[in-house]
Scaffold this motif. Structure first.
Motif, PDB file in Angstrom:
ATOM      1  N   ARG A   1      -5.101   3.663   7.297  1.00  0.00           N
ATOM      2  CA  ARG A   1      -5.662   2.644   6.406  1.00  0.00           C
ATOM      3  C   ARG A   1      -7.166   2.795   6.324  1.00  0.00           C
ATOM      4  O   ARG A   1      -7.861   2.805   7.334  1.00  0.00           O
ATOM      5  CB  ARG A   1      -5.285   1.249   6.899  1.00  0.00           C
TER       6      ARG A   1
ATOM      7  N   TRP B   1       4.609   0.385   9.612  1.00  0.00           N
ATOM      8  CA  TRP B   1       4.498   1.785  10.011  1.00  0.00           C
ATOM      9  C   TRP B   1       5.317   2.039  11.273  1.00  0.00           C
ATOM     10  O   TRP B   1       5.152   1.368  12.291  1.00  0.00           O
ATOM     11  CB  TRP B   1       3.032   2.136  10.254  1.00  0.00           C
TER      12      TRP B   1
ATOM     13  N   TRP C   1      -4.268  -5.276  -1.059  1.00  0.00           N
ATOM     14  CA  TRP C   1      -3.307  -4.403  -0.399  1.00  0.00           C
ATOM     15  C   TRP C   1      -2.550  -5.158   0.684  1.00  0.00           C
ATOM     16  O   TRP C   1      -3.131  -5.861   1.505  1.00  0.00           O
ATOM     17  CB  TRP C   1      -3.997  -3.191   0.219  1.00  0.00           C
TER      18      TRP C   1
ATOM     19  N   GLU D   1     -11.445   4.256  -1.959  1.00  0.00           N
ATOM     20  CA  GLU D   1     -11.309   4.169  -0.515  1.00  0.00           C
ATOM     21  C   GLU D   1     -12.358   5.048   0.172  1.00  0.00           C
ATOM     22  O   GLU D   1     -12.643   6.159  -0.289  1.00  0.00           O
ATOM     23  CB  GLU D   1      -9.908   4.574  -0.069  1.00  0.00           C
TER      24      GLU D   1
ATOM     25  N   ARG E   1       0.813  -1.218   0.000  1.00  0.00           N
ATOM     26  CA  ARG E   1       0.000   0.000   0.000  1.00  0.00           C
ATOM     27  C   ARG E   1       0.850   1.274   0.000  1.00  0.00           C
ATOM     28  O   ARG E   1       0.333   2.376  -0.142  1.00  0.00           O
ATOM     29  CB  ARG E   1      -0.962  -0.031   1.196  1.00  0.00           C
TER      30      ARG E   1
ATOM     31  N   GLN F   1     -11.260  -0.260   1.311  1.00  0.00           N
ATOM     32  CA  GLN F   1     -11.359  -0.214  -0.146  1.00  0.00           C
ATOM     33  C   GLN F   1     -12.775  -0.628  -0.503  1.00  0.00           C
ATOM     34  O   GLN F   1     -13.094  -1.802  -0.663  1.00  0.00           O
ATOM     35  CB  GLN F   1     -10.341  -1.146  -0.805  1.00  0.00           C
TER      36      GLN F   1
ATOM     37  N   GLU G   1      -0.120  -4.375   3.774  1.00  0.00           N
ATOM     38  CA  GLU G   1       0.160  -3.201   4.591  1.00  0.00           C
ATOM     39  C   GLU G   1       1.652  -2.984   4.800  1.00  0.00           C
ATOM     40  O   GLU G   1       2.389  -3.927   5.112  1.00  0.00           O
ATOM     41  CB  GLU G   1      -0.531  -3.322   5.953  1.00  0.00           C
TER      42      GLU G   1
END
Length: 500
Positions: free
Chosen positions: A407, A138, A133, A453, A114, A410, A135
């Motif tokens: 996030r 992070w 997607w 999204e 993503r 979708q 992830e």
């Protein structure tokens, strides 16, 4: 017979064109600068026009019997340990779309990190490929995304065994690298290809102290921008292929479907010359660049209020697997200002352009073209920036969400949302609506929101506060984000569709 890397087929063909005094009654219409505007000739010089000839019926004959481009591509493939190489004069934005089309088709699935560049999203919109997607990782402390890991792709394949392959971005624009060997293994155990968007990694094959590059790590297709970390001209890109999971003719046909029928021989020449330069001198050039970057990093770390992100910042469990030190990522939040203000100050007061800028960082990429003169100017400017920092306070705050809040669902396929009925609504009414446009802080060009999204309040607050702090959103219809383009309510699904 081993390839002769002292040769440069495109450059040699351009020299021959000039030496023979060829007279073209073909495009381009400037006819070797003779018809170009005098002011343009004065600024650009005639050499630009002399190198701008028709590729077929100019650089080569009308049936390309000289195999000029083919020979240049073969030399490039050999230089970087690929089996096939294709030149592109439309940037990696085209190359990555061709790679996607070569492994997936409309209504089939593709695993995609993503943190992909907006060109990948454009490829999904144009092709109708369904994204699954994966992830990114992070970093909550630094508000930064790193590429997904092999375990993340393993889980995505387990949930979507019908996915045609995977696409990962490595290095990121911040220099963080994925564990490509393990990701390739995840794909190949299922006989699925791996595409690596390595736009920022053109230099990686040429020095052992740099992260492993995609072909050596087992990727099937690698896309790289020679103009970013190499010395090609803007838009100069190549994509490489190896293995038997993708037919090279299919990949070439997909590129032909998207590419221009009027390629720039200037860009071809830049790609060809860069390959020769790196094949002959790349180890020494990259070694000097690495030494210079180490000096620059150490010197910046001594400036009060600045911190250079290094391996300890970017790599470790749940973070990146490797690290390229040449994109020098500088934290400026210790100056109590933003990267946006720091970058603007450097341009205004020192005629110095930083690459990336965000709410807390700027980037000063070092390449083999830098020397102590250029880096000395950089260090002088950064020291003066630190001295001038009180004048840059307070910077407007940017409300960066937690990773989980970034996030969004979708709710529709990107293609359906982009091409379907749309309407513009005030940003205060956009939460809960389905985006019909990309909203991409640029650079680096990774969409925060993309078509399909379902928008949320934390993401909209982030983008609105970012714009107020000088974030650039060039692809949103309203770049100030007073309004947002969303799917018209009559067209939006009433329940979540079964999209990944």
């Amino acid at each position: 017979m081993s390839p002769d890397h002292t040769r440069a087929p495109v450059l040699e063909a351009l020299a021959e064109y000039r030496d023979k005094g060829r007279l073209g009654f073909t495009p381009p219409g400037h006819k070797q600068a003779r018809g170009a505007d005098p002011a343009v000739r004065e600024v650009l010089g005639d050499a630009v026009f002399h190198g701008d000839v028709l590729a077929s019926g100019g650089l080569d004959d009308r049936r390309t019997r000289g195999r000029v481009l083919e020979r240049a591509e073969r030399l490039m493939a050999d230089a970087v340990h690929a089996e096939h190489t294709f030149f592109s004069t439309c940037g990696s934005s085209l190359s990555v779309k061709a790679a996607m089309l070569a492994i997936a088709s409309p209504h089939t699935k593709l695993l995609v990190g993503r943190d992909a560049h907006k060109s990948v999203i454009a490829g999904l919109i144009l092709s109708g490929i369904e994204p699954v997607w994966v992830e990114p990782r992070w970093d909550e402390k630094r508000h930064l995304a790193h590429a997904p890991g092999a375990e993340d792709f393993e889980a995505a394949f387990a949930a979507h065994p019908d996915a045609r392959g995977a696409l990962v971005t490595s290095p990121t624009p911040y220099g963080a690298c994925a564990d490509l060997r393990r990701i390739a293994d995840v794909c190949h155990r299922r006989s699925r290809p791996l595409v690596v968007d390595e736009a920022w990694g053109a230099h990686l094959p040429f020095h052992p102290d740099l992260p492993s590059w995609a072909m050596d790590a087992g990727a099937d297709i690698c896309v790289t921008s020679i103009h970013k970390m190499g010395s090609g001209l803007e838009q100069g890109s190549v994509f490489h292929l190896q293995g038997d999971l993708i037919d090279p003719e299919i990949l070439e046909n997909c590129a032909d479907l998207l590419g221009t029928t009027s390629p720039s021989t200037l860009i071809y020449a830049g790609l060809d010359g860069w390959r020769r330069q790196m094949a002959l001198h790349g180890h020494d050039l990259m070694g000097r660049a690495l030494d210079l970057a180490a000096e620059v990093r150490a010197a910046i770390e001594e400036i009060d209020g600045l911190h250079v992100n290094d391996r300890d910042d970017f790599c470790g469990p749940g973070l990146a697997a490797d690290f390229d030190p040449l994109p020098v990522i500088i934290e400026v939040d210790g100056l109590s200002t933003s990267g946006y203000r720091a970058a603007d100050w450097l341009r205004r007061h020192h005629a110095l352009d930083a690459h990336l800028s965000d709410h807390r960082r700027i980037s000063a990429q070092i390449t083999h073209a830098d020397d102590h003169e250029t880096t000395g100017a950089l260090l002088t400017a950064l020291r003066e920036l630190a001295h001038a920092a009180p004048k840059l306070r307070p910077a407007p705050p940017v409300e960066v969400p937690r990773g989980a809040e970034l996030r969004m669902e979708q709710a529709m396929h990107p293609r359906d949302a982009f091409f379907g009925p749309v309407e513009d609504v005030p940003v205060g009414e956009a939460a809960g609506r389905i985006a019909a446009e990309m909203m991409t802080p640029y650079p680096p060009g990774i969409p925060t929101a993309l078509p399909g999204e379902r928008l949320t309040e934390p993401v909209l607050r982030y983008l609105r506060s970012g714009v107020a702090a000088a974030m650039n959103l060039p692809d949103a219809k309203d770049s100030e984000l007073n309004t947002v383009r969303v799917v018209a309510e009559r067209a939006a699904p009433t329940t979540r569709e079964d999209h990944p």
